[in-house]
Each structure stands twice: as C-alpha cells, then as structure tokens.
Design a protein around this motif. Structure first.
Motif, short mmCIF file in Angstrom:
data_model
loop_
_atom_site.label_atom_id
_atom_site.label_comp_id
_atom_site.label_asym_id
_atom_site.label_seq_id
_atom_site.Cartn_x
_atom_site.Cartn_y
_atom_site.Cartn_z
N GLY A 35 50.23 41.16 36.21
CA GLY A 35 51.58 40.64 36.25
C GLY A 35 51.42 39.14 36.46
O GLY A 35 50.65 38.72 37.33
N LEU A 42 48.65 34.34 38.52
CA LEU A 42 48.68 35.67 39.15
C LEU A 42 49.29 35.63 40.54
O LEU A 42 49.58 36.66 41.14
N ASN A 47 49.19 32.14 47.58
CA ASN A 47 48.87 33.55 47.36
C ASN A 47 50.07 34.49 47.49
O ASN A 47 49.92 35.64 47.91
N GLY A 75 37.54 39.18 45.70
CA GLY A 75 38.54 38.15 46.01
C GLY A 75 39.91 38.78 46.22
O GLY A 75 40.65 38.42 47.15
N THR A 76 40.25 39.73 45.37
CA THR A 76 41.56 40.40 45.47
C THR A 76 41.62 41.26 46.74
O THR A 76 42.64 41.31 47.42
N LYS A 79 42.10 38.87 49.65
CA LYS A 79 43.40 38.18 49.69
C LYS A 79 44.58 39.14 49.84
O LYS A 79 45.54 38.85 50.54
N ASP A 80 44.52 40.28 49.16
CA ASP A 80 45.71 41.16 49.10
C ASP A 80 45.56 42.47 49.87
O ASP A 80 46.55 43.16 50.09
N SER A 104 29.34 41.21 45.23
CA SER A 104 27.90 40.90 45.20
C SER A 104 27.25 40.84 46.58
O SER A 104 26.09 41.19 46.73
N ARG A 107 30.85 41.67 51.09
CA ARG A 107 31.75 40.95 52.01
C ARG A 107 32.92 41.83 52.44
O ARG A 107 33.74 41.42 53.25
N VAL A 157 26.93 40.63 40.49
CA VAL A 157 26.99 41.97 39.90
C VAL A 157 26.86 41.86 38.37
O VAL A 157 27.55 41.06 37.73
N GLU A 177 42.19 45.45 37.32
CA GLU A 177 43.36 44.81 37.95
C GLU A 177 43.03 43.44 38.54
O GLU A 177 43.67 42.99 39.48
N GLY A 179 41.02 39.99 40.18
CA GLY A 179 41.82 38.84 39.79
C GLY A 179 41.18 38.02 38.67
O GLY A 179 40.35 38.51 37.90
N THR A 181 38.93 35.69 38.47
CA THR A 181 37.48 35.46 38.38
C THR A 181 36.79 36.68 37.78
O THR A 181 35.96 36.55 36.87
N LEU A 182 37.14 37.86 38.27
CA LEU A 182 36.54 39.07 37.70
C LEU A 182 37.02 39.26 36.25
O LEU A 182 36.23 39.66 35.38
N1 NAP Z 1 49.28 39.43 39.65
C1 NAP Z 1 48.31 40.29 39.45
O1 NAP Z 1 48.41 41.17 38.56
C2 NAP Z 1 47.07 40.19 40.28
C3 NAP Z 1 46.11 41.19 40.20
C4 NAP Z 1 44.93 41.03 40.94
C5 NAP Z 1 44.74 39.90 41.70
N2 NAP Z 1 45.71 38.96 41.76
C6 NAP Z 1 45.52 37.71 42.52
O2 NAP Z 1 44.26 37.15 42.12
C7 NAP Z 1 43.74 36.42 43.23
C8 NAP Z 1 42.29 36.83 43.45
O3 NAP Z 1 41.54 36.44 42.34
P1 NAP Z 1 40.09 35.83 42.55
O4 NAP Z 1 39.70 35.24 41.26
O5 NAP Z 1 40.09 35.00 43.78
O6 NAP Z 1 39.20 37.09 42.91
P2 NAP Z 1 38.69 38.37 42.09
O7 NAP Z 1 38.64 38.10 40.65
O8 NAP Z 1 39.45 39.55 42.57
O9 NAP Z 1 37.21 38.53 42.66
C9 NAP Z 1 36.26 37.58 42.28
C10 NAP Z 1 34.94 37.83 42.95
O10 NAP Z 1 34.29 38.96 42.38
C11 NAP Z 1 32.92 38.82 42.63
N3 NAP Z 1 32.08 39.07 41.48
C12 NAP Z 1 30.90 39.72 41.56
N4 NAP Z 1 30.30 39.77 40.40
C13 NAP Z 1 31.11 39.13 39.53
C14 NAP Z 1 30.99 38.86 38.16
N5 NAP Z 1 29.94 39.27 37.45
N6 NAP Z 1 31.97 38.16 37.55
C15 NAP Z 1 33.05 37.75 38.26
N7 NAP Z 1 33.22 37.99 39.58
C16 NAP Z 1 32.24 38.68 40.22
C17 NAP Z 1 32.69 37.37 43.07
O11 NAP Z 1 32.50 37.34 44.49
P3 NAP Z 1 31.02 37.60 45.05
O12 NAP Z 1 30.17 36.53 44.44
O13 NAP Z 1 31.14 37.52 46.50
O14 NAP Z 1 30.66 38.94 44.55
C18 NAP Z 1 33.99 36.70 42.73
O15 NAP Z 1 34.27 35.59 43.54
C19 NAP Z 1 44.63 36.72 44.42
O16 NAP Z 1 45.50 35.62 44.59
C20 NAP Z 1 45.41 37.94 43.99
O17 NAP Z 1 46.68 37.99 44.59
C21 NAP Z 1 46.88 39.09 41.10
#
Ligand code: NAP
Length: 247
Positions: A35, A42, A47, A75-76, A79-80, A104, A107, A157, A177, A179, A181-182
């Motif tokens: 969304g 996002l 946040n 990260g999600t 944060k959430d 990875s 955490r 990972v 789902e 966020g 970065t993933l």
């Molecule tokens: N609106 C929506 O639909 C929605 C949905 C989901 C999230 N969100 C929002 O998105 C935000 C979070 O996003 P985010 O980018 O901070 O976190 P994220 O994408 O949920 O998690 C990212 C983390 O995943 C780990 N990871 C491990 N292997 C990976 C790889 N190969 N590639 C990418 N990541 C890898 C890394 O941490 P390590 O290095 O520690 O493993 C990375 O920092 C929040 O604000 C949340 O509210 C919104």
C-alpha cells in the motif's frame, strides 16, 4: 564464520553447506504487494504507515489466506511489529500462511508478534549471524518457540537460495510484504512474478521516507524490471493496480 553453535536439539538448517543442485531455479511464485501513497512511499518520515482503508486491508488478508508463505524484512518487523496473520477476514488458525522473516543478523526481538504461536515462523539468517555474543541464548529461546532458523548466505541472506529452499519445503507461493529494502533485494534478483499495489490519494513526500522499492536501484532503464498491466480497479478512496512481471 561460526558453523559450530552448540545447538543441542536445535535444528538449524545451514544451506551454505548444501551443494545439492536438485530443483535449482525452481522457486515459489512471488506476489509483491504494497500500500503506498501516490508518490510511492510505504510510510511517512515518522513511520506512519496508515495507508489502506478497511476494504484494502481485506483485499490483502484474502491474498494472505490464499498463499503458502508471507515474507517481510527485519526492518518491517522492527518498525511495525506485524503479526502477519489472516485476521481482517473470516479465517481459522490453519489459514495463516507460514511467516518468513529475512534477518541476516538475528536482530529479531524475542517478543516480536511474528513469533507468536498463531502460525509457523521461519527466520532466514546467515552464516555470520553467530558473531553476536548472546546469539546462542537467543537461538535456544527461538527454538523453545518452535521457530525454524535457516542459514543461507554469509553476511546477507541469499534470497535466490532461500527461494529454492522454501520451494523444496512445499512453499509454492509467497506474498512479499516488504519493506522497500527487501523488495529491492527480491526485484534485483528477479524473484518477483506479480505486483499488486494499492495507491492511496495522498502525498507523503520526504527523501527519507521508505518507498516501494529502495536499495541501490537499477542504473539504466534497460536493466529495470518491466511490468505488464493485468488489472486495475477503484477500492476505498484509492486504486489497486495489478501487474505481471515480464521475464
Ligand atoms: N505500506 C506497506 O505496504 C508496507 C509494507 C511493509 C513495510 N512497510 C514499511 O517499510 C518500512 C521498512 O522497510 P525497510 O526497508 O526499512 O525494511 P525491510 O525491507 O522490511 O527489511 C530490510 C532488511 O532486511 C534484511 N535483509 C537481509 N537480507 C537481505 C537481502 N538479501 N536483501 C534485502 N534486505 C535483506 C536487511 O537487514 P539485515 O542486514 O539486518 O538482515 C535489511 O535491512 C517501514 O516503514 C514499514 O512501515 C510498509
């Protein structure tokens, strides 16, 4: 590199040691759903991720109910603190998909809601997750909660291997789902098959606000992920757009 954690009866799957190439390139069908605001965010810079209305939440929970697995980045979770269960529509505990957290360095907080007993949870981690000195205790606590830990990759990972492994475990389709970065990691490795977005009629702005796909980004349009429009419709006060990823 720590492959020798004394895990007693704890099963940690170390897939860095597994050279078995059976089923290589066979992976789950991945649907990326978000969304977002019209400007692709996002969440806001603070946040606040209240983007979807009731009907959109129901749409997402219907997808959750229909898939074998649901995947988010750590990260999600941090944060959430999502539950990642089916609870906005009529559902039984058995309808909950397997939850997969990509983490990875292990955490994940032990009180994270995704570790509750509403559904099976897999944590995908790495060879080097053991460098944190309290890690063995954390692994024991996770094992008590019946959490499955899979190691794949050295520092980060390995998403390609993870997909193959999940497929072998019987997870044939996954709702990704986020966020941002993933999402990038999954798109970068061409692991996404379908995209579904709900676009709210809102503008969040902010350079630091997470977007649908963050990470490094593709350098040229030639390299980018190309999509084919499948469907679009109005929902709540926004629109849903569905695409197939061109391979
Ligand atoms: N609106 C929506 O639909 C929605 C949905 C989901 C999230 N969100 C929002 O998105 C935000 C979070 O996003 P985010 O980018 O901070 O976190 P994220 O994408 O949920 O998690 C990212 C983390 O995943 C780990 N990871 C491990 N292997 C990976 C790889 N190969 N590639 C990418 N990541 C890898 C890394 O941490 P390590 O290095 O520690 O493993 C990375 O920092 C929040 O604000 C949340 O509210 C919104």
């Amino acid at each position: 590199m720590n492959n020798e954690i004394n895990t007693e009866n704890i099963e940690i799957e170390n897939n860095n040691k597994n050279n078995n190439t059976d089923n290589i390139n066979v992976k789950p069908f991945v649907i990326s759903n978000v969304g977002m605001s019209l400007d692709g965010k996002l969440a806001t810079i603070e946040n606040d991720s209240r983007i979807s209305g009731e009907d959109d939440l129901k749409r997402v929970h219907k997808i959750r109910k229909s898939v074998d697995g649901i995947m988010v980045g750590i990260g999600t979770v941090l944060k959430d603190d999502p539950r990642l269960t089916v609870h906005k529509i009529n559902a039984k505990k058995e309808d909950n998909p397997i939850r997969i957290v990509v983490d990875s360095n292990l955490r994940i907080p032990l009180n994270a809601r995704v570790l509750n007993d509403d559904a099976t949870t897999i944590i995908a981690t790495t060879e080097n997750m053991g460098e944190n000195k309290n890690i063995n205790e954390k692994i024991r606590e996770l094992a008590k909660k019946n959490i499955i830990i899979i190691k794949t990759g050295i520092d980060k990972v390995d998403l390609v291997k993870l997909m193959e492994l999940l497929y072998k475990k019987g997870i044939k389709n996954i709702l990704l789902e986020g966020g941002g970065t993933l999402n990038w990691g999954m798109f970068e490795n061409n692991l996404v098959d379908e995209v579904r977005v709900y676009i709210a009629p809102k503008i969040f702005g902010g350079k630091g606000a997470p977007t649908f796909v963050d990470g490094d980004g593709f350098k040229t349009v030639d390299e980018c992920i190309k999509l084919a429009l499948k469907n679009c419709y109005k929902l709540d006060d926004g629109i849903v757009i569905e695409y197939t990823v061109k391979k």
